[in-house]
Design an enzyme around this catalytic site. Structure first.
Site, mmCIF file in Angstrom:
data_model
loop_
_atom_site.group_PDB
_atom_site.id
_atom_site.type_symbol
_atom_site.label_atom_id
_atom_site.label_comp_id
_atom_site.label_asym_id
_atom_site.label_seq_id
_atom_site.Cartn_x
_atom_site.Cartn_y
_atom_site.Cartn_z
ATOM 1 N N HIS A 41 22.512 -13.568 60.435
ATOM 2 C CA HIS A 41 22.745 -14.890 60.664
ATOM 3 C C HIS A 41 24.528 -14.517 61.065
ATOM 4 O O HIS A 41 24.693 -13.690 61.130
ATOM 5 C CB HIS A 41 23.163 -16.263 59.850
ATOM 6 N N GLU B 102 28.558 -14.120 61.000
ATOM 7 C CA GLU B 102 29.691 -14.515 59.524
ATOM 8 C C GLU B 102 29.445 -16.209 59.241
ATOM 9 O O GLU B 102 29.796 -17.148 59.132
ATOM 10 C CB GLU B 102 31.122 -14.552 60.264
ATOM 11 N N SER B 103 29.431 -15.894 58.062
ATOM 12 C CA SER B 103 29.941 -17.124 56.834
ATOM 13 C C SER B 103 30.656 -17.181 56.204
ATOM 14 O O SER B 103 31.719 -16.384 56.343
ATOM 15 C CB SER B 103 28.704 -17.240 55.817
ATOM 16 N N TRP C 280 31.340 -17.113 53.632
ATOM 17 C CA TRP C 280 32.281 -16.648 52.168
ATOM 18 C C TRP C 280 31.868 -14.444 52.824
ATOM 19 O O TRP C 280 32.589 -13.964 52.027
ATOM 20 C CB TRP C 280 31.465 -16.035 51.459
ATOM 21 N N ASN C 281 30.862 -14.260 53.465
ATOM 22 C CA ASN C 281 31.244 -13.098 54.640
ATOM 23 C C ASN C 281 32.721 -13.060 54.611
ATOM 24 O O ASN C 281 33.693 -11.884 54.970
ATOM 25 C CB ASN C 281 30.708 -13.050 56.418
ATOM 26 N N ARG D 18 23.322 -20.961 56.215
ATOM 27 C CA ARG D 18 23.240 -20.751 57.439
ATOM 28 C C ARG D 18 22.824 -19.097 57.724
ATOM 29 O O ARG D 18 22.907 -19.450 59.874
ATOM 30 C CB ARG D 18 24.682 -18.871 56.908
ATOM 31 N N GLU E 101 18.158 -13.973 51.193
ATOM 32 C CA GLU E 101 19.060 -13.049 51.101
ATOM 33 C C GLU E 101 18.143 -12.900 49.467
ATOM 34 O O GLU E 101 17.746 -13.218 48.788
ATOM 35 C CB GLU E 101 20.620 -13.518 50.843
ATOM 36 N N TYR F 28 21.871 -11.699 44.226
ATOM 37 C CA TYR F 28 22.695 -11.112 43.120
ATOM 38 C C TYR F 28 23.539 -11.439 41.930
ATOM 39 O O TYR F 28 24.440 -11.497 41.610
ATOM 40 C CB TYR F 28 24.074 -11.101 44.266
ATOM 41 N N HIS G 177 18.947 -12.586 56.688
ATOM 42 C CA HIS G 177 20.028 -11.650 55.959
ATOM 43 C C HIS G 177 19.898 -10.713 56.533
ATOM 44 O O HIS G 177 18.742 -9.943 56.329
ATOM 45 C CB HIS G 177 19.689 -12.454 54.248
#
Length: 253
Positions: free
Chosen positions: A12, A14-15, A17-18, A63, A90, A93, A185
């Site tokens: 994807h 850039e988000s 949060w990226n 995204r 993704e 985390y 992702h």
């Protein structure tokens, strides 16, 4: 390469949060303005080179979904069937989601953060089952048995859910000659690259996939790689790879 199978993998754009250098995982954040333009550019690269598809796959995260939407708009192929599946999400985390790299390093120490990010089989701290971020408490996953949904994942865990899905759902499409686009992702696509290229644990940990750059595979009748290439200007692709690598660094203000 007459008769070869076509598979295109696309991380994807850039988000948001990226852009802010935050751990994202399964948090459903949107594309940044730059990310939307990356997705459109990916579509243009595919269109200008005459690529067409028969079926598309993406994750449950917007995204990736929005990236695919923009690509199909550029291709004028919005009618294509699109299958969304959480197995292409993704890496989860866990309790790191939403933290920036500096905050995470301050809380856990830089060496520990490096282990979580760059080891193959070490999970970050898990979410509590009653945390509002847990997948079982979110609408997209309401019909999935709670015991199947992660509270945190290592790269090894991510690979363990992506590869069986590929073998059961996507591989048969390729074997039947269908041209496949997968928009997902960084870590779920790492899993597919590891599978296709027979990478070792050490090699896949070092792999960086650029955002918004189509990765094209031509595969033989056994899905062995005949050709692999990124679409776009090589210097631009290299710069994007370096940007992704830099986003993995811990930046202190």
């Amino acid at each position: 390469m007459s008769g070869s199978r076509q598979l295109v993998l696309l991380r994807h754009g850039e988000s948001v949060w990226n852009k802010e250098n935050l751990f994202t995982g399964w948090t459903d954040v949107n594309l940044s303005d730059d990310g939307r333009e990356e997705a459109r550019e990916a579509g243009r690269q595919l269109r200008e080179r005459g690529y067409e598809f028969d079926i598309c796959y993406t994750s449950y995260l917007k995204r990736a979904i929005h990236t695919l939407d923009l690509v199909l708009e550029e291709l004028d192929m919005e009618w294509l069937p699109v299958i969304k599946d959480w197995h292409l999400n993704e890496r989860h985390y866990g309790a790191l989601q939403g933290l920036n790299k500096a905050e995470t390093a301050e809380k856990y120490g830089e060496e520990q953060v490096k282990i979580w990010r760059r080891s193959f089989d070490v999970r970050p701290p898990a979410l509590s089952p009653d945390d509002g971020q847990t997948p079982a408490r979110q609408r997209p996953y309401r019909e999935i048995p709670e015991e199947e949904l992660p509270l945190a994942e290592s790269l090894k865990d991510t690979i363990a859910r992506v590869i069986p899905y590929f073998e059961e759902q996507i591989r048969p499409q390729l074997m039947n000659g269908r041209r496949v686009l997968v928009t997902a992702h960084g870590n779920s696509l790492r899993a597919l690259v590891m599978y296709l290229e027979h990478l070792s644990e050490e090699e896949v940990v070092r792999l960086n996939l650029p955002t918004g750059v189509p990765l094209v595979y031509h595969l033989d009748e056994n899905l062995a790689v005949e050709e692999k290439k990124y679409l776009g200007d090589p210097e631009t692709v290299a710069a994007k790879m370096q940007k992704v690598a830099n986003q993995g660094m811990i930046h202190r203000s």
